[in-house]
Design an enzyme around this catalytic site. Sequence first.
Site, PDB file in Angstrom:
ATOM      1  N   ASP A 158      30.891  56.831  43.820  1.00 42.57           N
ATOM      2  CA  ASP A 158      31.658  58.074  43.889  1.00 42.57           C
ATOM      3  C   ASP A 158      32.874  57.907  42.975  1.00 42.57           C
ATOM      4  OD1 ASP A 158      33.412  56.483  45.323  1.00 42.57           O
ATOM      5  OD2 ASP A 158      33.363  57.674  47.156  1.00 42.57           O
ATOM      6  N   HIS A 159      33.817  58.832  43.068  1.00 42.45           N
ATOM      7  CA  HIS A 159      34.996  58.761  42.187  1.00 42.45           C
ATOM      8  C   HIS A 159      35.807  57.489  42.431  1.00 42.45           C
ATOM      9  CE1 HIS A 159      36.199  60.519  45.998  1.00 42.45           C
ATOM     10  NE2 HIS A 159      37.417  60.061  45.770  1.00 42.45           N
ATOM     11  N   CYS A 181      31.891  52.531  46.384  1.00 36.48           N
ATOM     12  CA  CYS A 181      32.823  53.593  46.781  1.00 36.48           C
ATOM     13  C   CYS A 181      34.177  52.918  47.027  1.00 36.48           C
ATOM     14  CB  CYS A 181      32.304  54.379  47.980  1.00 36.48           C
ATOM     15  SG  CYS A 181      32.015  53.437  49.493  1.00 36.48           S
ATOM     16  N   THR A 185      35.456  51.583  49.786  1.00 35.47           N
ATOM     17  CA  THR A 185      35.311  50.368  50.602  1.00 35.47           C
ATOM     18  C   THR A 185      33.903  49.781  50.598  1.00 35.47           C
ATOM     19  OG1 THR A 185      34.735  51.742  52.494  1.00 35.47           O
ATOM     20  CG2 THR A 185      37.077  51.168  52.226  1.00 35.47           C
ATOM     21  N   VAL A 229      31.751  50.954  52.540  1.00 39.05           N
ATOM     22  CA  VAL A 229      31.262  51.243  53.898  1.00 39.05           C
ATOM     23  C   VAL A 229      30.436  52.526  53.939  1.00 39.05           C
ATOM     24  CG1 VAL A 229      31.966  51.798  56.253  1.00 39.05           C
ATOM     25  CG2 VAL A 229      33.128  49.968  55.014  1.00 39.05           C
ATOM     26  N   GLY A 230      30.990  53.597  53.392  1.00 44.48           N
ATOM     27  CA  GLY A 230      30.273  54.871  53.428  1.00 44.48           C
ATOM     28  C   GLY A 230      28.922  54.769  52.734  1.00 44.48           C
ATOM     29  N   HIS A 264      18.566  36.070  53.501  1.00 39.64           N
ATOM     30  CA  HIS A 264      18.228  36.174  54.920  1.00 39.64           C
ATOM     31  C   HIS A 264      17.894  37.596  55.369  1.00 39.64           C
ATOM     32  CE1 HIS A 264      20.181  32.129  56.361  1.00 39.64           C
ATOM     33  NE2 HIS A 264      19.343  31.979  55.335  1.00 39.64           N
ATOM     34  N   ARG A 323      38.211  49.504  46.086  1.00 40.70           N
ATOM     35  CA  ARG A 323      39.579  49.400  46.579  1.00 40.70           C
ATOM     36  C   ARG A 323      39.789  48.117  47.388  1.00 40.70           C
ATOM     37  NH1 ARG A 323      39.715  55.712  48.618  1.00 40.70           N
ATOM     38  NH2 ARG A 323      40.038  56.627  46.564  1.00 40.70           N
ATOM     39  N   ARG A 367      11.099  33.068  59.148  1.00 45.49           N
ATOM     40  CA  ARG A 367      11.758  33.585  60.354  1.00 45.49           C
ATOM     41  C   ARG A 367      12.656  34.786  60.042  1.00 45.49           C
ATOM     42  NH1 ARG A 367      14.786  29.345  58.599  1.00 45.49           N
ATOM     43  NH2 ARG A 367      17.049  29.460  58.775  1.00 45.49           N
ATOM     44  N   HIS A 368      13.125  34.841  58.814  1.00 44.48           N
ATOM     45  CA  HIS A 368      13.979  35.973  58.445  1.00 44.48           C
ATOM     46  C   HIS A 368      13.166  37.276  58.356  1.00 44.48           C
ATOM     47  CE1 HIS A 368      17.068  33.056  57.916  1.00 44.48           C
ATOM     48  NE2 HIS A 368      16.349  32.414  56.993  1.00 44.48           N
TER      49      HIS A 368
HETATM   50  C1  RB5 Z   1      36.894  58.269  49.043  1.00 48.03           C
HETATM   51  O1  RB5 Z   1      38.236  58.554  49.167  1.00 48.03           O
HETATM   52  C2  RB5 Z   1      36.445  57.228  50.074  1.00 48.03           C
HETATM   53  O2  RB5 Z   1      36.533  57.762  51.353  1.00 48.03           O
HETATM   54  C3  RB5 Z   1      35.055  56.729  49.771  1.00 48.03           C
HETATM   55  O3  RB5 Z   1      35.012  56.234  48.490  1.00 48.03           O
HETATM   56  C4  RB5 Z   1      34.527  55.579  50.615  1.00 48.03           C
HETATM   57  O4  RB5 Z   1      35.443  54.540  50.697  1.00 48.03           O
HETATM   58  C5  RB5 Z   1      33.906  55.910  51.873  1.00 48.03           C
HETATM   59  O5  RB5 Z   1      33.355  55.029  52.554  1.00 48.03           O
END
Ligand code: RB5
Length: 161
Positions: free
Chosen positions: A19-20, A77, A79, A81-82, A110, A121, A144-145
């Site tokens: 993403d951005h 992205c 983090t 995470v998304g 694994h 970030r 096993r994995h």
């Molecule tokens: C964008 O601001 C941010 O929320 C996205 O890049 C990401 O970190 C989501 O998980």
Amino acid sequence: MSDSLGTLNGDTVVAVGSDHAGREHKELFLKHLEGLGVKALDMGVAPDVEKANYPDVAIKVAKLIQAGEARLGVLVCGTGVGMSLVANRFLGVRAANCPTEFAASMARAHNDANVLTLGQRTVGPKLAVAILDAFLAADFEGGRHKERIDLFEGLYGTEKS
Ligand code: RB5
């Protein structure tokens, strides 16, 4: 062709998206993969895009993996995470958000992860490339994995407690 690619070869296709908030790392990864002799697909967003929704890009990359058009994916992205939350909704896609080289190596060895997610970030450019290299160089150990992966591979959010 680099010799640090594990069982990957010159025909391996890696789909890369961001993403951005992950644009710079994505561009870096595309150049790095090109230097390694790996075929990289740029799934966006373009460097001049100022706002993008990470699910749109994660869905594109996950669908390429499902269709067999890419063997691996890399999603960036803010983090990581998304991107991992979205990609893991797709059967057969195993996305791992890896902040270290060790995690990336283990995710392949694994967990048979086929998508690496990263946070621009949270991880600087030098470490990010090292993490990508660790992900590419490792191979799934099976055994096993594989049995452990079989325990959850069919679970995609439809189960209730
Ligand atoms: C964008 O601001 C941010 O929320 C996205 O890049 C990401 O970190 C989501 O998980």
